[in-house]
Design a protein around this motif. Structure first.
Motif, PDB file in Angstrom:
ATOM      1  N   GLY A   1       0.810  -1.218   0.000  1.00  0.00           N
ATOM      2  CA  GLY A   1       0.000   0.000   0.000  1.00  0.00           C
ATOM      3  C   GLY A   1       0.839   1.261   0.000  1.00  0.00           C
ATOM      4  N   LEU A   2       1.908   1.253   0.791  1.00  0.00           N
ATOM      5  CA  LEU A   2       2.797   2.422   0.849  1.00  0.00           C
ATOM      6  C   LEU A   2       3.518   2.621  -0.483  1.00  0.00           C
ATOM      7  CD1 LEU A   2       4.299   2.017   4.440  1.00  0.00           C
ATOM      8  CD2 LEU A   2       2.638   3.726   3.664  1.00  0.00           C
ATOM      9  N   ILE A   3       3.911   1.514  -1.104  1.00  0.00           N
ATOM     10  CA  ILE A   3       4.569   1.620  -2.416  1.00  0.00           C
ATOM     11  C   ILE A   3       3.601   2.196  -3.440  1.00  0.00           C
ATOM     12  CG2 ILE A   3       5.528   0.284  -4.337  1.00  0.00           C
ATOM     13  CD1 ILE A   3       6.732  -1.613  -2.241  1.00  0.00           C
ATOM     14  N   ALA A   4       2.326   1.749  -3.385  1.00  0.00           N
ATOM     15  CA  ALA A   4       1.325   2.245  -4.321  1.00  0.00           C
ATOM     16  C   ALA A   4       1.132   3.756  -4.177  1.00  0.00           C
ATOM     17  CB  ALA A   4      -0.004   1.527  -4.090  1.00  0.00           C
ATOM     18  N   LEU A   5       1.227   4.263  -2.942  1.00  0.00           N
ATOM     19  CA  LEU A   5       1.037   5.698  -2.689  1.00  0.00           C
ATOM     20  C   LEU A   5       2.317   6.506  -2.852  1.00  0.00           C
ATOM     21  CD1 LEU A   5      -1.235   5.434   0.481  1.00  0.00           C
ATOM     22  CD2 LEU A   5      -1.946   6.236  -1.765  1.00  0.00           C
ATOM     23  N   SER A   6       3.444   5.827  -3.008  1.00  0.00           N
ATOM     24  CA  SER A   6       4.735   6.534  -3.037  1.00  0.00           C
ATOM     25  C   SER A   6       4.882   7.570  -4.149  1.00  0.00           C
ATOM     26  CB  SER A   6       5.883   5.520  -3.115  1.00  0.00           C
ATOM     27  OG  SER A   6       5.811   4.749  -4.304  1.00  0.00           O
ATOM     28  N   PRO A   7       4.186   7.461  -5.319  1.00  0.00           N
ATOM     29  CA  PRO A   7       4.310   8.543  -6.310  1.00  0.00           C
ATOM     30  C   PRO A   7       3.916   9.911  -5.764  1.00  0.00           C
ATOM     31  CG  PRO A   7       3.397   6.605  -7.367  1.00  0.00           C
ATOM     32  CD  PRO A   7       3.470   6.301  -5.896  1.00  0.00           C
ATOM     33  N   LEU A   8       2.928   9.941  -4.861  1.00  0.00           N
ATOM     34  CA  LEU A   8       2.549  11.221  -4.254  1.00  0.00           C
ATOM     35  C   LEU A   8       3.709  11.777  -3.436  1.00  0.00           C
ATOM     36  CD1 LEU A   8      -1.106  10.456  -3.081  1.00  0.00           C
ATOM     37  CD2 LEU A   8      -0.395  11.899  -4.997  1.00  0.00           C
ATOM     38  N   GLY A   9       4.419  10.892  -2.725  1.00  0.00           N
ATOM     39  CA  GLY A   9       5.583  11.329  -1.958  1.00  0.00           C
ATOM     40  C   GLY A   9       6.692  11.837  -2.852  1.00  0.00           C
TER      41      GLY A   9
ATOM     42  N   VAL B   1       7.592  19.172 -15.266  1.00  0.00           N
ATOM     43  CA  VAL B   1       8.728  18.257 -15.129  1.00  0.00           C
ATOM     44  C   VAL B   1       8.545  17.380 -13.889  1.00  0.00           C
ATOM     45  CG1 VAL B   1      11.216  18.105 -14.754  1.00  0.00           C
ATOM     46  CG2 VAL B   1      10.298  19.796 -16.348  1.00  0.00           C
ATOM     47  N   ALA B   2       8.084  17.990 -12.789  1.00  0.00           N
ATOM     48  CA  ALA B   2       7.846  17.224 -11.562  1.00  0.00           C
ATOM     49  C   ALA B   2       6.825  16.117 -11.813  1.00  0.00           C
ATOM     50  CB  ALA B   2       7.366  18.150 -10.450  1.00  0.00           C
ATOM     51  N   PHE B   3       5.767  16.444 -12.548  1.00  0.00           N
ATOM     52  CA  PHE B   3       4.752  15.437 -12.862  1.00  0.00           C
ATOM     53  C   PHE B   3       5.300  14.369 -13.810  1.00  0.00           C
ATOM     54  CE2 PHE B   3       1.114  17.896 -11.157  1.00  0.00           C
ATOM     55  CZ  PHE B   3       0.425  16.847 -10.579  1.00  0.00           C
ATOM     56  N   MET B   4       6.108  14.773 -14.776  1.00  0.00           N
ATOM     57  CA  MET B   4       6.667  13.808 -15.715  1.00  0.00           C
ATOM     58  C   MET B   4       7.521  12.768 -14.991  1.00  0.00           C
ATOM     59  SD  MET B   4       9.327  14.413 -18.880  1.00  0.00           S
ATOM     60  CE  MET B   4      10.700  14.661 -17.731  1.00  0.00           C
ATOM     61  N   VAL B   5       8.417  13.233 -14.122  1.00  0.00           N
ATOM     62  CA  VAL B   5       9.278  12.321 -13.367  1.00  0.00           C
ATOM     63  C   VAL B   5       8.432  11.415 -12.470  1.00  0.00           C
ATOM     64  CG1 VAL B   5      11.097  12.183 -11.615  1.00  0.00           C
ATOM     65  CG2 VAL B   5      11.244  13.899 -13.440  1.00  0.00           C
ATOM     66  N   THR B   6       7.425  11.995 -11.816  1.00  0.00           N
ATOM     67  CA  THR B   6       6.552  11.224 -10.932  1.00  0.00           C
ATOM     68  C   THR B   6       5.795  10.152 -11.708  1.00  0.00           C
ATOM     69  OG1 THR B   6       6.264  13.170  -9.516  1.00  0.00           O
ATOM     70  CG2 THR B   6       4.710  11.376  -9.234  1.00  0.00           C
TER      71      THR B   6
ATOM     72  N   LEU C   1       9.920  16.192  -4.866  1.00  0.00           N
ATOM     73  CA  LEU C   1      10.532  16.758  -6.066  1.00  0.00           C
ATOM     74  C   LEU C   1      10.077  18.184  -6.318  1.00  0.00           C
ATOM     75  CD1 LEU C   1      12.363  16.241  -8.490  1.00  0.00           C
ATOM     76  CD2 LEU C   1      10.382  15.352  -9.721  1.00  0.00           C
ATOM     77  N   TYR C   2       8.788  18.456  -6.076  1.00  0.00           N
ATOM     78  CA  TYR C   2       8.271  19.783  -6.411  1.00  0.00           C
ATOM     79  C   TYR C   2       8.194  20.710  -5.202  1.00  0.00           C
ATOM     80  CZ  TYR C   2       5.371  23.470  -8.327  1.00  0.00           C
ATOM     81  OH  TYR C   2       4.891  24.697  -8.719  1.00  0.00           O
ATOM     82  N   LEU C   3       7.442  20.310  -4.183  1.00  0.00           N
ATOM     83  CA  LEU C   3       7.223  21.213  -3.053  1.00  0.00           C
ATOM     84  C   LEU C   3       8.495  21.411  -2.228  1.00  0.00           C
ATOM     85  CD1 LEU C   3       3.688  20.132  -1.780  1.00  0.00           C
ATOM     86  CD2 LEU C   3       4.295  21.970  -3.342  1.00  0.00           C
ATOM     87  N   VAL C   4       9.092  20.296  -1.789  1.00  0.00           N
ATOM     88  CA  VAL C   4      10.257  20.413  -0.910  1.00  0.00           C
ATOM     89  C   VAL C   4      11.419  21.096  -1.623  1.00  0.00           C
ATOM     90  CG1 VAL C   4      11.960  19.130   0.438  1.00  0.00           C
ATOM     91  CG2 VAL C   4       9.560  18.407   0.444  1.00  0.00           C
TER      92      VAL C   4
END
Length: 424
Positions: A4-12, A35-40, A17-20
């Protein structure tokens, strides 16, 4: 749990990548959001285990081209064509001059918020309100020297007042239907929670606007050029489909622009084309977000959230908090408050029945918390639309979104403090 955590990891990955990264750099334009979305998205496809690469890409494409995503893209295209052709024709300047001459400067913030609340509760959609008022808000901000992000946030905040309360809002309809209560009953409970928050924010805007100065020179109001915006507002309030409203607005800007000599037929086409191109980044982000969220859903990320959030519910207060947390987290994962309510509505009903939560209060919690989160996520349709129309980065608008913050606080307080008493 690990899956479950791996499935949600794209949000992290996206957040880091973008906010932090942007916060560390002190500049939200350092890392382009595309670019942030592309990498994600690439990362989301890589971790989608157990499927051939072609199938993963097909799943991503299915999410990117889902019906709701394509509807949003159509609205972006029409809004871009209308907004830019109206600007080139002089409609925005004329409407801004009318606003400045009608309202004292001290009333501009509060007046804009009231207008957004009224329009949104009349038409039942935040997106339609944002499309109608954001160009005017941006123009008023430039004329008065006010922060454009602040003025845009006033419109976005007010737009969620109606999205949350209106009888014809899709979130209201879905929330009441999943919980088995009447629209009027949910409205009554909801109003006890969010109307006081709206009054508080209105007072805040009165105070903030007390020192606003009117521009030294206000241009004359060319009434004929105000017609497109007046027609857009009236037809939207009367309940016309937002795509039909925008199409009518585009036709009116063309006819009036040709009549007044603001542009010729090729100038009108060019204005529409430039407006559509200006929405290109939003369209790209929308499609990539849709694809990424579909992969998260397929991997069981949303099911994981629901399972973990309902595992330790004890008592009525805990049940209500879990319903609010569930719909909030799913909204973060789907970037669509209606879809979030549909996704967790059934489990929310089960939780409510098991712990004696009033179905009217449960419907109100679903709607209010989903609007609270939807009003703050920078990759949601509302903030993307507002940012595109005001030529801003969506992150710049977030700190000024006082009303979405206020309804989140009010909804949480209604659970912790058990009000309205009759329904708690």
């Amino acid at each position: 749990m690990k899956k479950g955590l791996i499935a949600l990891s794209p949000l992290g990955v996206f957040i880091v990548l973008y906010l932090v990264t942007s916060i560390i750099a002190g500049d939200f334009y350092k890392v382009p959001i595309t670019v942030a979305f592309m990498v994600t998205c690439i990362y989301a496809i890589i971790i989608h285990n157990g499927h051939p690469l072609k199938e993963r890409i097909n799943t991503f494409s299915k999410g990117a081209a889902a019906g709701q995503m394509m509807l949003m893209i159509w609205i972006f295209i029409l809004a871009g064509a209308f907004a830019h052709s109206a600007k080139m024709m002089g409609s925005i300047d004329a409407t801004v001059n009318l606003t400045l001459s009608s309202l004292p400067p001290q009333m501009l913030l509060a007046g804009l918020f009231i207008a957004a609340c009224f329009i949104s509760i009349s038409i039942g959609t935040s997106v339609g309100t944002i499309v109608a008022l954001t160009p005017i808000a941006a123009g008023v901000a430039q004329q008065t020297g006010t922060d454009v992000a602040l003025m845009t946030a006033v419109v976005v905040g007010g737009s969620f007042f109606g999205d949350n309360l209106s009888f014809i809002s899709d979130t209201t309809i879905v929330a009441t239907s999943t919980q088995g209560c009447r629209l009027a009953d949910k409205f009554r409970v909801n109003s006890y929670i969010v109307v006081p928050a709206a009054f508080v924010i209105l007072i805040v805007y009165f105070v903030m606007g007390a020192d606003m100065q009117a521009p030294q020179e206000i241009g004359t109001v060319e009434w004929v050029k105000v017609i497109p915006y007046l027609v857009v507002l009236v037809t939207a309030i009367l309940g016309m489909n937002v795509m039909a409203v925008l199409t009518l607005g585009i036709l009116l800007t063309g006819v009036i622009g040709l009549m007044t000599g603001s542009f010729d037929i090729f100038g009108w086409f060019q204005a529409m084309g430039d407006g559509i191109l200006g929405m290109g980044e939003l369209i790209i982000i929308t499609m990539m977000a849709g694809g990424m969220l579909e992969l998260i859903k397929q991997q069981g990320g949303i099911d994981f959230i629901i399972d973990r959030m309902t595992r330790h519910v004890h008592g009525k207060r805990g049940a209500e908090l879990s319903i609010g947390a569930l719909v909030s987290l799913v909204d973060i994962c789907t970037a669509n408050n209606t879809v979030a309510i549909i996704t967790v509505g059934g489990i929310a009903k089960q939780i409510g029945d098991r712990y004696g939560v009033d179905n009217k209060k449960a419907a109100s919690i679903l709607d209010t918390f989903s609007c609270f989160v939807q009003g703050l996520i920078p990759y949601g349709a509302q903030l993307l639309m507002a940012a595109g129309l005001a030529s801003l980065n969506p992150i710049n608008i977030v700190p000024y979104l006082y009303y979405p913050f206020a309804i989140g606080i009010a909804a949480t307080a209604s659970i912790l403090l058990r009000y309205p008493r009759r329904y708690s």
